[in-house]
Design a protein around this motif. Sequence first.
Motif, PDB file in Angstrom:
ATOM      1  N   ASN A  37      -6.815 -12.646 -24.579  1.00 28.15           N
ATOM      2  CA  ASN A  37      -7.417 -13.914 -24.178  1.00 28.15           C
ATOM      3  C   ASN A  37      -8.858 -14.040 -24.640  1.00 28.15           C
ATOM      4  OD1 ASN A  37      -5.139 -14.864 -22.681  1.00 28.15           O
ATOM      5  ND2 ASN A  37      -5.649 -13.287 -21.169  1.00 28.15           N
ATOM      6  N   PHE A  38      -9.578 -12.927 -24.572  1.00 28.88           N
ATOM      7  CA  PHE A  38     -10.999 -12.991 -24.905  1.00 28.88           C
ATOM      8  C   PHE A  38     -11.204 -13.357 -26.371  1.00 28.88           C
ATOM      9  CE2 PHE A  38     -10.641 -10.345 -21.169  1.00 28.88           C
ATOM     10  CZ  PHE A  38     -11.573 -10.928 -20.335  1.00 28.88           C
ATOM     11  N   SER A  39     -10.420 -12.734 -27.243  1.00 30.13           N
ATOM     12  CA  SER A  39     -10.595 -13.056 -28.664  1.00 30.13           C
ATOM     13  C   SER A  39     -10.132 -14.474 -28.953  1.00 30.13           C
ATOM     14  CB  SER A  39      -9.873 -12.031 -29.540  1.00 30.13           C
ATOM     15  OG  SER A  39      -8.625 -11.726 -28.995  1.00 30.13           O
ATOM     16  N   THR A  40      -9.073 -14.915 -28.252  1.00 29.25           N
ATOM     17  CA  THR A  40      -8.617 -16.286 -28.463  1.00 29.25           C
ATOM     18  C   THR A  40      -9.703 -17.287 -28.071  1.00 29.25           C
ATOM     19  OG1 THR A  40      -6.507 -15.442 -27.668  1.00 29.25           O
ATOM     20  CG2 THR A  40      -6.663 -17.822 -28.047  1.00 29.25           C
ATOM     21  N   VAL A  41     -10.328 -17.025 -26.927  1.00 29.96           N
ATOM     22  CA  VAL A  41     -11.377 -17.940 -26.461  1.00 29.96           C
ATOM     23  C   VAL A  41     -12.531 -17.968 -27.455  1.00 29.96           C
ATOM     24  CG1 VAL A  41     -13.161 -18.246 -24.694  1.00 29.96           C
ATOM     25  CG2 VAL A  41     -10.810 -17.782 -24.027  1.00 29.96           C
ATOM     26  N   GLN A  42     -12.934 -16.801 -27.925  1.00 24.42           N
ATOM     27  CA  GLN A  42     -14.024 -16.748 -28.904  1.00 24.42           C
ATOM     28  C   GLN A  42     -13.644 -17.531 -30.162  1.00 24.42           C
ATOM     29  OE1 GLN A  42     -17.068 -16.014 -29.364  1.00 24.42           O
ATOM     30  NE2 GLN A  42     -17.110 -16.013 -31.611  1.00 24.42           N
ATOM     31  N   ALA A  43     -12.420 -17.346 -30.626  1.00 28.26           N
ATOM     32  CA  ALA A  43     -11.987 -18.015 -31.847  1.00 28.26           C
ATOM     33  C   ALA A  43     -11.954 -19.526 -31.641  1.00 28.26           C
ATOM     34  CB  ALA A  43     -10.599 -17.504 -32.265  1.00 28.26           C
ATOM     35  N   ARG A  44     -11.475 -19.950 -30.477  1.00 28.46           N
ATOM     36  CA  ARG A  44     -11.298 -21.386 -30.298  1.00 28.46           C
ATOM     37  C   ARG A  44     -12.604 -22.111 -29.981  1.00 28.46           C
ATOM     38  NH1 ARG A  44      -6.863 -23.913 -26.470  1.00 28.46           N
ATOM     39  NH2 ARG A  44      -7.854 -22.471 -25.027  1.00 28.46           N
ATOM     40  N   SER A  45     -13.438 -21.545 -29.099  1.00 21.90           N
ATOM     41  CA  SER A  45     -14.610 -22.351 -28.732  1.00 21.90           C
ATOM     42  C   SER A  45     -15.939 -21.654 -28.994  1.00 21.90           C
ATOM     43  CB  SER A  45     -14.515 -22.805 -27.274  1.00 21.90           C
ATOM     44  OG  SER A  45     -13.704 -21.948 -26.530  1.00 21.90           O
ATOM     45  N   ASP A  46     -15.925 -20.659 -29.843  1.00 24.82           N
ATOM     46  CA  ASP A  46     -17.163 -20.017 -30.274  1.00 24.82           C
ATOM     47  C   ASP A  46     -18.060 -19.640 -29.097  1.00 24.82           C
ATOM     48  OD1 ASP A  46     -19.133 -18.941 -31.731  1.00 24.82           O
ATOM     49  OD2 ASP A  46     -19.608 -20.739 -32.906  1.00 24.82           O
ATOM     50  N   TYR A  47     -17.574 -18.700 -28.308  1.00 25.30           N
ATOM     51  CA  TYR A  47     -18.296 -18.240 -27.133  1.00 25.30           C
ATOM     52  C   TYR A  47     -19.710 -17.803 -27.479  1.00 25.30           C
ATOM     53  CZ  TYR A  47     -19.755 -14.967 -23.484  1.00 25.30           C
ATOM     54  OH  TYR A  47     -20.464 -14.292 -22.540  1.00 25.30           O
ATOM     55  N   ALA A  52     -26.549 -27.458 -29.095  1.00 26.37           N
ATOM     56  CA  ALA A  52     -27.334 -26.743 -28.094  1.00 26.37           C
ATOM     57  C   ALA A  52     -26.536 -26.446 -26.836  1.00 26.37           C
ATOM     58  CB  ALA A  52     -28.571 -27.565 -27.732  1.00 26.37           C
ATOM     59  N   ALA A  53     -25.248 -26.778 -26.841  1.00 26.73           N
ATOM     60  CA  ALA A  53     -24.461 -26.660 -25.616  1.00 26.73           C
ATOM     61  C   ALA A  53     -24.433 -25.229 -25.112  1.00 26.73           C
ATOM     62  CB  ALA A  53     -23.050 -27.152 -25.863  1.00 26.73           C
ATOM     63  N   PRO A  54     -24.863 -25.001 -23.885  1.00 26.02           N
ATOM     64  CA  PRO A  54     -24.778 -23.659 -23.308  1.00 26.02           C
ATOM     65  C   PRO A  54     -23.413 -23.427 -22.654  1.00 26.02           C
ATOM     66  CG  PRO A  54     -25.986 -25.061 -21.819  1.00 26.02           C
ATOM     67  CD  PRO A  54     -25.547 -25.925 -22.982  1.00 26.02           C
ATOM     68  N   ALA A 104     -10.336 -16.088 -18.728  1.00 27.71           N
ATOM     69  CA  ALA A 104     -11.135 -15.300 -19.660  1.00 27.71           C
ATOM     70  C   ALA A 104     -12.440 -16.018 -19.972  1.00 27.71           C
ATOM     71  CB  ALA A 104     -10.343 -15.029 -20.932  1.00 27.71           C
ATOM     72  N   ALA A 105     -12.336 -17.318 -20.244  1.00 25.43           N
ATOM     73  CA  ALA A 105     -13.541 -18.082 -20.561  1.00 25.43           C
ATOM     74  C   ALA A 105     -14.500 -18.080 -19.369  1.00 25.43           C
ATOM     75  CB  ALA A 105     -13.163 -19.516 -20.934  1.00 25.43           C
ATOM     76  N   SER A 106     -13.941 -18.224 -18.167  1.00 21.64           N
ATOM     77  CA  SER A 106     -14.799 -18.237 -16.977  1.00 21.64           C
ATOM     78  C   SER A 106     -15.525 -16.912 -16.817  1.00 21.64           C
ATOM     79  CB  SER A 106     -13.957 -18.485 -15.716  1.00 21.64           C
ATOM     80  OG  SER A 106     -13.316 -19.729 -15.811  1.00 21.64           O
ATOM     81  N   ILE A 107     -14.776 -15.844 -16.971  1.00 20.70           N
ATOM     82  CA  ILE A 107     -15.393 -14.523 -16.837  1.00 20.70           C
ATOM     83  C   ILE A 107     -16.498 -14.348 -17.868  1.00 20.70           C
ATOM     84  CG2 ILE A 107     -14.973 -12.063 -17.200  1.00 20.70           C
ATOM     85  CD1 ILE A 107     -14.118 -13.141 -14.496  1.00 20.70           C
TER      86      ILE A 107
END
Lengths: 277, 332, 290
Positions: free
Chosen positions: A59-69, A224-226, A247-250
């Motif tokens: 989940n973590f890598s998916t979130v990073q890939a999709r919304s550029d954490y 600039a979105a945090p 995952a994104a919340s964490i």
Amino acid sequence: MARAVSNKTKTINTVIAGTLGVLMFFPILWIIILSFKTEEDAVRAPLEVLFQSGWTTDNFSTVQARSDYFRHFSNSVIISLGSTLLGLVVAIPAAWSMAFVPARRTKDVLMWMLSTKMMPPVGVLVPIYLIFRDTGLLDSRVGLTVVLMLINLPIIIWMLYTYFREIPGEILEAARMDGAGLKEEILYVLTPMAVPGIASTILLNIILAWNEAFWTLNLTAANAAPLTAFIASYSSPEGLFYAKLSAASIMAIAPILIMGWFSQKQLVRGLTFGAVK
Amino acid sequence: MGQITLSQVRKSFGEVHVIPGVDLTIEDGEFVVFVGPSGCGKSTLLRLIAGLEDTTSGIIAIDGKDATALPPAKRGLAMVFQSYALYPHMSVRKNIAFPLKMAGMSESEQATRVERAAKVLNLTSYLDRRPGQLSGGQRQRVAIGRAIVREPAAFLFDEPLSNLDAALRVGMRQEITELHQSLKTTMVYVTHDQVEAMTMADKIVVLNAGRIEQVGSPLELYRAPVNQFVAGFIGSPKMNFIEGAEAKKHGASTIGIRPEHIEIVEDGPWTGTVGLAEHLGSDTFLRVTVDGIGTLTVRANGEIDRHRNDRITLAPQTDKIHRFDKDGRSMK
Amino acid sequence: MATKASRAAARMMISPAVILLFAWMIVPLGMTLYFSVLRYNLLTPGANPFVGWENYYWFLTDPSFSAAMVNTLVLVGGVLLITVIGGILFALLLDRPMFGQGVIRIMVIAPFFVMPTVSALVWKNMFMNPVNGIFGRIATGLGFQPVDFFGQIPLASIIIIVAWQWLPFATLILLTALQSLDQEQLEAAEMDGANWTSRFWYIMLPHLARAITVVILIQTIFLLSVFAEILVTTNGGPGTASTTVTYLVYVSSLLQYDVGIGSAGGVVAVILANIVAIFLMRMIGKNLDA
């Protein structure tokens, strides 16, 4: 003198308080668990989630890939650190003035500063939005840093003021007798003595800035979105993907939780806004 | 050099005139004590000299130069505060070196001076501790050390011994006096304790309600107080004051006689009943209710055997009777 | 400790803060006042004629406004009530001797660190979703009809979420205050024959008064502008069931692009907040010797 308490009473207290603690913490605990599950497992019944499913870190890598954490993360770091440090630069001299050279109006000024915090942000949202749009500050980290600095400034000043007041004025007078000018007095004597208070102030304000969700949502778009905006983007259809949402919340709250864990003592002091000892 | 001159110095906080107007000269090398009851303005006066407060009007000159408008740092004075005001985040060494650092002195010169001060004050083995790890007396010495390294024109002390216990206080009193004798620098010392004033001062300034009541050497004040306030303030136990018929006999509105100037005799003019008898060992203080006069304190021999309800007769040493007019001024 | 020089320095040192805050307050507020008397819609470019009180009229007579007023009061009042009472109970509990107090304390405080958007989303989906949420599952498991939180009780749901975020804060402040209570006072009261209830009522509660004031002050400041929790859960709905004044102004100005009406709403919000502020400051002036 604290009275001796039997281990039995202590155990009962621990059980009751522990249950409450776990209940308060449960939502966070739950998303930590869900963030390591597959989407299929994440929507199963709670007991099945706990005992009949495997673990995954996809989940973590998916979130990073999709919304550029990481971009949002770095925006959050820059904005919250920047606004806090900028705030300190303005607030330390102001708090020094009020704590050590009190005038008849000092209390009124302090109350007035706090009252600016009472002004609802919506009351000034439109003009700020338009000013930002016309000056190109919309969706910029600089603009957001300044806004967050301003909204937290009254709280920084108030906290520093309460900490500074605990420092005996005679010590600053001694520094003056020893030949220190204003700059030396603040730099060599006041600031080092107030380090615990300043640390608490910094911690609390990083948290407030990190979690601020009115201005960050309304004044940013993509650049600039945090992390507040990053997570808000999961509110619509994607929200149904529990594992990724978790995952994104964490990922959004972990930095603050970890920071809180390591600086508990200062933080507890800071969380009381310096108002209660 | 360290001559300090105050001319017509006034200080008001709003409507409250704390110092209504003071003229005073403190000579170079003098040990001057400001003494008076709390709220008499003695600390304010010291802070005016230090520059920590502004004068409302008047001139403060140090070594003949007008210093009224100078900030504290520029006056060349050093101060020891009641709370010592040590910097808790610095080691003893750094505390003592701080004024030197502020003066921009070189590291090596700072080190030599700190070592020298530490030696004088017996602080050498504590130099790397923090103030929090020191006892009250040691902190006091650090505060003094911080003051002496600068070699100031004058030292200002603001009730420096009031946070120490009684035994330590006597010791520090002697140390400060000895320090004055070896440095020969002007010292201005504020206290509410007349014993400190009597034992330490070259010159005592008695203050009351912001006014200087009398200036003089300890014995001058003891022997010839100019008014009833000074007479009552200097000397322990307090001078006895007697009004009414007995005072009229001496042609005064009030007469004063110190406890040590009343003798217990076989046949004296005053007869009274002993109330409280405090046996201190070296002395005995008796509270005697004298017929037709009132209650007097009498100092007697330490081992005298007199107790509650004993009848005794007393005789004042007539040449030691102080006479005051109806405004409380001494009559010659 | 005040000389002319130090007073002058003090003025110089405080002025950046005062100027910044003053500008931050007065410039946008002036603009808001100005916009509020114009017909000004970002979707209809061109002249922005002066219309006087028209925007105020539309904003105040809009039925959503009275609903939003009530909702705001219920939200702020509800959260304050829950957090103050809950906070006192939690504080009394955590003040007792126990094992692992540090760990329990950090668990109780943790919700305060969670950003509003996250807590709103988590509660919305993982807990309050009638099908997959944990509450729904429990209800179904016990044979009840699950509650559709945001459909049936939207405002109460938001109150629960916000109270969860602020309860740690109240607990912590009250706990800190409770720990500063002189134990000898309590022992003296015990010697005087006071039972636990009277000790709580006559000694602990008065001692907590200042801390309670701080809780109410700070929380009110933040609660009046609760926004993200509404945005990501109900969007103010259904209808206006969970629209607060803050949210209503946001809808008018940034969703309907009606700067005129939005600004009028902003001015109204500021006036309301000031009424609350005056009330609070009075209370604090008494209780808080700042």
